[in-house]
Design a protein around this motif. Structure first.
Motif, PDB file in Angstrom:
ATOM      1  N   GLU A  22       0.847  -1.202   0.000  1.00 45.58           N
ATOM      2  CA  GLU A  22       0.000   0.000   0.000  1.00 45.58           C
ATOM      3  C   GLU A  22       0.882   1.251   0.000  1.00 45.58           C
ATOM      4  OE1 GLU A  22      -4.255   0.976   0.205  1.00 45.58           O
ATOM      5  OE2 GLU A  22      -3.301  -0.980   0.351  1.00 45.58           O
ATOM      6  N   LEU A  23       0.670   2.113  -1.002  1.00 47.21           N
ATOM      7  CA  LEU A  23       1.492   3.305  -1.174  1.00 47.21           C
ATOM      8  C   LEU A  23       0.661   4.555  -0.888  1.00 47.21           C
ATOM      9  CD1 LEU A  23       3.083   2.348  -4.632  1.00 47.21           C
ATOM     10  CD2 LEU A  23       3.832   1.655  -2.339  1.00 47.21           C
ATOM     11  N   SER A  70       3.561   0.097 -21.527  1.00 50.04           N
ATOM     12  CA  SER A  70       3.076  -1.008 -22.355  1.00 50.04           C
ATOM     13  C   SER A  70       2.409  -2.013 -21.435  1.00 50.04           C
ATOM     14  CB  SER A  70       4.225  -1.657 -23.134  1.00 50.04           C
ATOM     15  OG  SER A  70       5.183  -2.201 -22.244  1.00 50.04           O
ATOM     16  N   GLY A  71       1.627  -2.905 -22.014  1.00 48.65           N
ATOM     17  CA  GLY A  71       0.890  -3.842 -21.180  1.00 48.65           C
ATOM     18  C   GLY A  71      -0.196  -3.133 -20.397  1.00 48.65           C
ATOM     19  N   GLU A  72      -0.589  -3.719 -19.271  1.00 48.24           N
ATOM     20  CA  GLU A  72      -1.668  -3.144 -18.459  1.00 48.24           C
ATOM     21  C   GLU A  72      -1.314  -3.261 -16.981  1.00 48.24           C
ATOM     22  OE1 GLU A  72      -5.947  -3.804 -19.459  1.00 48.24           O
ATOM     23  OE2 GLU A  72      -6.004  -4.725 -17.470  1.00 48.24           O
ATOM     24  N   VAL A  73      -1.173  -2.124 -16.329  1.00 48.20           N
ATOM     25  CA  VAL A  73      -0.957  -2.053 -14.884  1.00 48.20           C
ATOM     26  C   VAL A  73      -2.236  -1.533 -14.243  1.00 48.20           C
ATOM     27  CG1 VAL A  73       0.334  -0.944 -13.023  1.00 48.20           C
ATOM     28  CG2 VAL A  73       1.532  -1.688 -15.093  1.00 48.20           C
ATOM     29  N   THR A  74      -2.663  -2.173 -13.166  1.00 46.76           N
ATOM     30  CA  THR A  74      -3.901  -1.779 -12.488  1.00 46.76           C
ATOM     31  C   THR A  74      -3.572  -1.045 -11.195  1.00 46.76           C
ATOM     32  OG1 THR A  74      -5.091  -3.681 -13.387  1.00 46.76           O
ATOM     33  CG2 THR A  74      -6.056  -2.592 -11.476  1.00 46.76           C
ATOM     34  N   VAL A  75      -4.225   0.106 -11.007  1.00 47.67           N
ATOM     35  CA  VAL A  75      -4.121   0.848  -9.756  1.00 47.67           C
ATOM     36  C   VAL A  75      -5.382   0.567  -8.938  1.00 47.67           C
ATOM     37  CG1 VAL A  75      -3.979   3.118  -8.677  1.00 47.67           C
ATOM     38  CG2 VAL A  75      -2.716   2.675 -10.783  1.00 47.67           C
ATOM     39  N   HIS A  76      -5.185   0.069  -7.730  1.00 50.71           N
ATOM     40  CA  HIS A  76      -6.310  -0.214  -6.830  1.00 50.71           C
ATOM     41  C   HIS A  76      -6.342   0.843  -5.733  1.00 50.71           C
ATOM     42  CE1 HIS A  76      -8.028  -2.683  -3.286  1.00 50.71           C
ATOM     43  NE2 HIS A  76      -9.013  -2.108  -3.950  1.00 50.71           N
ATOM     44  N   TYR A  93     -10.785   0.299  -9.180  1.00 54.09           N
ATOM     45  CA  TYR A  93      -9.681  -0.257  -9.946  1.00 54.09           C
ATOM     46  C   TYR A  93      -9.555   0.508 -11.257  1.00 54.09           C
ATOM     47  CZ  TYR A  93      -9.573  -4.329  -6.830  1.00 54.09           C
ATOM     48  OH  TYR A  93      -9.478  -5.152  -5.732  1.00 54.09           O
ATOM     49  N   PHE A  94      -8.346   0.973 -11.567  1.00 57.01           N
ATOM     50  CA  PHE A  94      -8.083   1.681 -12.820  1.00 57.01           C
ATOM     51  C   PHE A  94      -7.052   0.890 -13.618  1.00 57.01           C
ATOM     52  CE2 PHE A  94      -8.831   5.527  -9.963  1.00 57.01           C
ATOM     53  CZ  PHE A  94     -10.173   5.631 -10.315  1.00 57.01           C
ATOM     54  N   ALA A  95      -7.434   0.417 -14.788  1.00 57.33           N
ATOM     55  CA  ALA A  95      -6.517  -0.313 -15.663  1.00 57.33           C
ATOM     56  C   ALA A  95      -5.803   0.686 -16.564  1.00 57.33           C
ATOM     57  CB  ALA A  95      -7.272  -1.342 -16.487  1.00 57.33           C
ATOM     58  N   SER A 101      -4.303   6.246  -0.483  1.00 55.47           N
ATOM     59  CA  SER A 101      -3.589   4.968  -0.456  1.00 55.47           C
ATOM     60  C   SER A 101      -3.983   4.133  -1.670  1.00 55.47           C
ATOM     61  CB  SER A 101      -3.914   4.203   0.826  1.00 55.47           C
ATOM     62  OG  SER A 101      -3.476   4.940   1.960  1.00 55.47           O
ATOM     63  N   HIS A 102      -2.988   3.455  -2.258  1.00 49.26           N
ATOM     64  CA  HIS A 102      -3.265   2.671  -3.454  1.00 49.26           C
ATOM     65  C   HIS A 102      -2.202   1.594  -3.624  1.00 49.26           C
ATOM     66  CE1 HIS A 102      -0.547   5.920  -4.624  1.00 49.26           C
ATOM     67  NE2 HIS A 102      -0.114   5.146  -5.605  1.00 49.26           N
ATOM     68  N   ARG A 103      -2.517   0.595  -4.451  1.00 49.75           N
ATOM     69  CA  ARG A 103      -1.581  -0.464  -4.790  1.00 49.75           C
ATOM     70  C   ARG A 103      -1.494  -0.593  -6.304  1.00 49.75           C
ATOM     71  NH1 ARG A 103      -3.850  -5.536  -1.529  1.00 49.75           N
ATOM     72  NH2 ARG A 103      -5.788  -4.696  -2.387  1.00 49.75           N
TER      73      ARG A 103
END
Length: 280
Positions: A209-210, A222-228, A235-237, A251-253
């Motif tokens: 958790e950041l 590139s690719g897809e990183v998800t922010v929770h 959730y944001f892809a 706070s997010h991961r």
């Protein structure tokens, strides 16, 4: 075409898709023209994408002034960017995957001497206030080189000015974020007002958790990183050229659900070392 004073100021966690980014045109016949895509405008920072065709350039005019009292980092996504300080003759060229740190209260003229389109990202904090700098006179002369550096180069590695700093990944300050779920962040630039780094997330893993005590933006490579965003269950892809805005204290991961190592660019309106990390 949007105007800057018409742009929405972001205050909540937001995913900004490349297709939805407002397009603006900066410049005039004297200064030259630049295509700007404003991803993020918040009270603390700005993130915009700049495009310039081969042979394109910008300088300054009385109406369009490339002079800012801010901390600014430019990250080249594609192409080649050459930056010139017209008062000192300092010139630097930055290529794809490299960053240029630009000092405040200096004039910055830009060129694309490459063979392809230039695409770069500008991380700026705090947001530029052009009206407050209207009294600063536009340079009438134009120095094309640093005479001090050319006295005995490279036998003596001495420059007359050092306000433009090129940073490559090999020059970055490497950091490990987290304990239970460590990820690598290679910090390209870091001041009291702005940092820029590249986060590497292993396959099928996530971060701890950041929480940053200031606004941050993530730009997809590139690719897809998800922010929770755990506080909201959102959730944001983030895909290539998308941006996730995370406001102060949220706070997010970060998740990588793929089978490949992924990287994502992160910039924030403060010093990186103020980040707090919470393990499960």
């Amino acid at each position: 075409m949007a105007k800057r004073n018409e742009l929405k100021v972001l205050t909540e966690p937001t995913i900004v898709r490349r297709a939805d980014v407002p397009y603006t045109l900066w410049g005039d016949d004297e200064a030259g023209y630049v295509n700007d895509l404003f991803y993020v405008m918040s009270s603390q920072m700005m993130l915009l994408a700049v495009t310039l065709p081969p042979g394109g350039r910008w300088r300054s005019s009385e109406q369009c002034r490339a002079f800012y009292d801010t901390h600014e980092c430019v990250y080249v996504v594609n192409g080649q960017f050459t930056c010139q300080d017209p008062e000192t003759g300092e010139v630097r060229t930055v290529k794809a995957g490299e960053m240029l740190s630009m000092a405040e209260k200096r004039w910055h003229y830009g060129y694309n001497f490459g063979s392809g389109d230039l695409h770069m990202l500008e991380f700026i904090a705090p947001p530029a206030a052009q009206d407050a700098l209207a009294s600063v006179p536009v340079p009438r002369g134009l120095l094309g080189w640093d005479a001090s550096a050319l006295k005995n180069w490279p036998r003596e590695n001495k420059r007359g000015a050092d306000n433009l700093r090129v940073c490559r990944l090999a020059d970055a300050v490497d950091t490990v974020i987290g304990d239970a779920n460590p990820v690598l962040c290679r910090v390209l630039a870091c001041t009291d007002k702005l940092f820029l780094g590249v986060v590497t997330i292993p396959p099928g893993s996530r971060s701890d958790e950041l929480t940053f005590p200031y606004d941050v933006c993530y730009h997809g490579e590139s690719g897809e990183v998800t922010v929770h965003v755990s506080q909201r269950g959102a959730y944001f892809a983030i895909r290539a050229s998308d941006v996730a805005f995370v406001p102060t204290g949220t706070s997010h991961r970060l998740f990588n659900h793929s089978g490949q190592t992924l990287q994502i660019l992160v910039g924030g309106a403060g010093n990186f070392s103020r980040l707090t990390v919470a393990s499960p």
